[in-house]
Design a protein around this motif. Structure first.
Motif, mmCIF file in Angstrom:
data_model
loop_
_atom_site.group_PDB
_atom_site.id
_atom_site.type_symbol
_atom_site.label_atom_id
_atom_site.label_comp_id
_atom_site.label_asym_id
_atom_site.label_seq_id
_atom_site.Cartn_x
_atom_site.Cartn_y
_atom_site.Cartn_z
ATOM 1 N N TYR B 32 45.528 44.230 40.521
ATOM 2 C CA TYR B 32 44.977 43.257 39.562
ATOM 3 C C TYR B 32 43.256 43.629 39.391
ATOM 4 N N PHE B 34 39.511 42.855 37.691
ATOM 5 C CA PHE B 34 38.670 41.668 37.042
ATOM 6 C C PHE B 34 37.303 42.223 36.776
ATOM 7 N N ASN B 101 44.491 40.223 49.218
ATOM 8 C CA ASN B 101 43.625 39.997 48.048
ATOM 9 C C ASN B 101 42.292 40.283 47.951
ATOM 10 N N LYS B 102 41.798 41.063 48.780
ATOM 11 C CA LYS B 102 40.337 41.439 49.253
ATOM 12 C C LYS B 102 39.999 42.323 47.569
ATOM 13 N N LEU B 103 38.783 42.246 47.371
ATOM 14 C CA LEU B 103 38.452 42.760 46.120
ATOM 15 C C LEU B 103 37.540 43.896 46.500
ATOM 16 N N PHE B 105 34.628 46.371 44.890
ATOM 17 C CA PHE B 105 33.836 46.155 43.561
ATOM 18 C C PHE B 105 33.310 47.571 43.127
#
Lengths: 111, 115
Positions: B32, B34, B101-103, B105
């Motif tokens: 995913y 973002f 679900n860790k993002l 960056f």
């Protein structure tokens, strides 16, 4: 529109002291997270929390860190004995997989 | 392990000009994607997301991003920027789908819109 809230906005503490950072996630969210951003660096994942337990943690999240959801609404991050290098902006986030919504952050300054 | 690269640390642009903020990711699984925006002295706000379906996603304030799987990119674009778009923009990835679900960056791109 509901938001993630965090308190305090700024915390100053002396090295070796314990700090607790508080967060109120959005009420119908199931996943909770802590991230941190050291000044001038990227946002880093610390820990995720689901179903009342840690689901994943990074290598940053060592024994000095702990998280708790004490009352079904608050979500806290505790640092037992702060170090100078813990100075950072700490962000709480919540969501229902896979999207996360962030709070405004707590700036932690360790002197 | 996943990683995100934002090659441009700063992008100056004049008001009403178009802008593109570049984001490339590295992952061995489906992800995913973002974009988050951070205005001065504020937290991270979700700007837009790619979860599945159409590879072109749009935000309510005129930004769009296109998921390009072959180039592993998710560049952010706006055809005409405003002074109020001045902020730091972070690209992030999470995955695998259905897993944690860790993002992760990128290092962020500071967009500075000038008159």
């Amino acid at each position: 529109e509901p938001e993630v809230t965090q308190t305090p906005s700024h915390q100053v503490t002396q090295m070796g002291q314990e700090v607790i950072l508080r967060c109120v996630p959005i009420s119908n969210h199931l996943y909770f997270y802590w991230y941190r951003q050291i000044l001038g660096q990227k946002v880093e994942f610390l820990v995720s929390f689901y179903n009342n337990e840690i689901s994943e943690k990074s290598e940053i999240f060592d024994d000095q860190f702990s998280v708790e959801r004490p009352d079904g609404s608050n979500f806290t991050l505790k640092i037992r004995s702060t170090k100078l290098e813990d100075s950072a902006m700490y962000f709480c986030a919540s969501g229902n997989s896979p999207v996360a919504y962030f709070g405004p952050g707590t700036r932690l300054t360790v002197t | 392990a996943q990683s995100v690269t934002q090659l441009d640390s700063q992008v100056p642009v004049f008001e009403e000009a178009p802008v593109e903020l570049r984001c490339n990711y590295s992952s061995s699984v489906s992800v995913y994607l973002f974009w988050y925006v951070q205005y001065p002295n504020q937290g991270l706000q979700l700007l837009l997301k790619y979860l599945s379906g159409s590879t072109l996603v749009e935000s309510i304030n005129g930004f769009e991003a296109e998921f390009n799987k072959s180039q592993t990119s998710f560049h952010l674009r706006k055809p005409s920027v405003h002074i109020s778009d001045t902020a730091e923009y972070f690209c992030a990835v999470s995955g695998p789908k259905g897993g944690g679900n860790k993002l992760t960056f990128g290092t962020g791109t500071q967009l500075k819109v000038e008159l």
